[in-house]
Design a protein around this motif. Structure first.
Motif, PDB file in Angstrom:
ATOM      1  N   ALA A 131      -8.632  13.974 -12.083  1.00  0.00           N
ATOM      2  CA  ALA A 131      -8.157  14.987 -11.452  1.00  0.00           C
ATOM      3  C   ALA A 131      -8.227  14.450  -9.893  1.00  0.00           C
ATOM      4  N   ASN A 132      -9.164  13.552  -9.751  1.00  0.00           N
ATOM      5  CA  ASN A 132      -9.413  12.905  -8.227  1.00  0.00           C
ATOM      6  C   ASN A 132      -8.289  12.158  -7.922  1.00  0.00           C
ATOM      7  N   VAL A 133      -7.550  11.542  -8.794  1.00  0.00           N
ATOM      8  CA  VAL A 133      -6.251  10.581  -8.448  1.00  0.00           C
ATOM      9  C   VAL A 133      -4.893  11.452  -8.620  1.00  0.00           C
ATOM     10  N   LYS A 134      -4.971  12.461  -9.476  1.00  0.00           N
ATOM     11  CA  LYS A 134      -3.796  13.217  -9.881  1.00  0.00           C
ATOM     12  C   LYS A 134      -2.414  13.313  -9.041  1.00  0.00           C
ATOM     13  N   ASP A 135      -3.083  13.499  -7.588  1.00  0.00           N
ATOM     14  CA  ASP A 135      -1.781  13.583  -6.741  1.00  0.00           C
ATOM     15  C   ASP A 135      -1.310  12.260  -6.152  1.00  0.00           C
ATOM     16  N   ASP A 136      -2.267  10.991  -6.479  1.00  0.00           N
ATOM     17  CA  ASP A 136      -1.697   9.858  -5.756  1.00  0.00           C
ATOM     18  C   ASP A 136      -1.234   9.019  -7.012  1.00  0.00           C
ATOM     19  N   LEU A 137      -1.049   9.499  -8.126  1.00  0.00           N
ATOM     20  CA  LEU A 137      -0.452   8.373  -9.249  1.00  0.00           C
ATOM     21  C   LEU A 137       0.870   7.852  -8.983  1.00  0.00           C
ATOM     22  N   GLY A 138       1.488   8.427  -8.373  1.00  0.00           N
ATOM     23  CA  GLY A 138       2.958   7.824  -7.663  1.00  0.00           C
ATOM     24  C   GLY A 138       2.877   6.721  -6.994  1.00  0.00           C
ATOM     25  N   SER A 139       1.914   6.825  -5.907  1.00  0.00           N
ATOM     26  CA  SER A 139       1.713   5.673  -4.943  1.00  0.00           C
ATOM     27  C   SER A 139       1.085   4.597  -5.743  1.00  0.00           C
ATOM     28  N   LEU A 140       0.236   4.771  -6.706  1.00  0.00           N
ATOM     29  CA  LEU A 140      -0.785   3.758  -7.468  1.00  0.00           C
ATOM     30  C   LEU A 140       0.190   3.060  -8.252  1.00  0.00           C
ATOM     31  N   CYS A 141       1.291   3.696  -8.633  1.00  0.00           N
ATOM     32  CA  CYS A 141       2.035   2.923  -9.516  1.00  0.00           C
ATOM     33  C   CYS A 141       3.477   2.420  -8.861  1.00  0.00           C
ATOM     34  N   ASP A 142       3.341   2.019  -7.587  1.00  0.00           N
ATOM     35  CA  ASP A 142       4.339   1.741  -6.904  1.00  0.00           C
ATOM     36  C   ASP A 142       4.654   0.137  -7.402  1.00  0.00           C
ATOM     37  N   PRO A 143       5.813  -0.202  -7.754  1.00  0.00           N
ATOM     38  CA  PRO A 143       6.079  -1.606  -8.361  1.00  0.00           C
ATOM     39  C   PRO A 143       5.692  -2.698  -7.240  1.00  0.00           C
ATOM     40  N   ALA A 144       5.890  -2.537  -5.899  1.00  0.00           N
ATOM     41  CA  ALA A 144       5.606  -3.322  -4.945  1.00  0.00           C
ATOM     42  C   ALA A 144       3.980  -3.807  -4.972  1.00  0.00           C
ATOM     43  N   LEU A 145       3.380  -3.129  -5.500  1.00  0.00           N
ATOM     44  CA  LEU A 145       1.615  -3.417  -5.425  1.00  0.00           C
ATOM     45  C   LEU A 145       1.240  -4.435  -6.437  1.00  0.00           C
ATOM     46  N   PHE A 146       2.357  -4.683  -7.233  1.00  0.00           N
ATOM     47  CA  PHE A 146       2.203  -5.630  -8.590  1.00  0.00           C
ATOM     48  C   PHE A 146       2.988  -7.208  -8.605  1.00  0.00           C
ATOM     49  N   VAL A 147       3.604  -7.189  -7.369  1.00  0.00           N
ATOM     50  CA  VAL A 147       4.115  -8.644  -7.243  1.00  0.00           C
ATOM     51  C   VAL A 147       3.687  -9.661  -6.290  1.00  0.00           C
TER      52      VAL A 147
END
Length: 182
Positions: A131-147
């Motif tokens: 619940a504490n990251v529910k609203d941030d899942l989209g930004s945590l899965c940004d493809p740019a974070l993984f390159v």
């Protein structure tokens, strides 16, 4: 063919090294013959590889929708560590969160293997433990974070090395003619 030639090129490095280790570069006949063969084969092989790469990439079509589909199928699995760290930083129990991610990942992986969409993010979003990251899942899965720095490194390499080398030799940027028969 590119891979095969690249492996061959790698082996050419061994030949001069073997000669250097036994002859100490005293310019004997075996050193001279070795250099004539290894160096010319190296340049010719490199040229063949580059011609093949140009041939393959000149007709390259990037299907962004196909890339997006594969990204959506795999990115959620890659993002689980980032989600786990964010949830832990916000007060979640790391052991419990890790177990929940494992369970959800196994369930989502089973769906993906059956040809269904990856629902890992939905499972995590619906889980009260996250619940504490529910609203941030989209930004945590940004493809740019993984390159990592890959985009910057490519740009820097092209600007600092490739483009100046092509300009110095008056080689047009769109030169893609060439044929290799091996």
């Amino acid at each position: 063919r590119i891979n095969s030639l690249a492996r061959f090129l790698q082996t050419l490095v061994l030949n001069p090294a073997e000669t250097a280790s036994t002859q100490w570069l005293e310019r004997t006949l075996d050193d001279s013959a070795n250099r004539r063969l290894a160096m010319t084969e190296g340049f010719l092989t490199t040229d063949a590889i580059m011609q093949l790469v140009l041939n393959v990439t000149s007709g390259l079509v990037v299907n962004e929708k196909v890339i997006e589909k594969h990204l959506q199928a795999e990115l959620p699995f890659m993002a689980t560590e980032t989600i786990l760290m964010a949830a832990t930083r916000r007060g979640g129990d790391r052991q419990k969160l890790h177990e929940q991610i494992r369970v959800h990942s196994m369930a989502a992986g089973s769906r993906v293997k059956q040809g269904q969409d990856n629902n890992l993010m939905s499972l995590i979003q619906e889980d009260p433990a996250f619940a504490n990251v529910k609203d941030d899942l989209g930004s945590l899965c940004d493809p740019a974070l993984f390159v990592g720095r890959a985009p910057n490194q490519v740009t820097d390499y092209l600007q600092d090395e490739v483009i100046p080398a092509l300009k110095a030799r008056n080689i047009p940027m769109d030169a893609s003619a060439g044929d290799v028969r091996i």
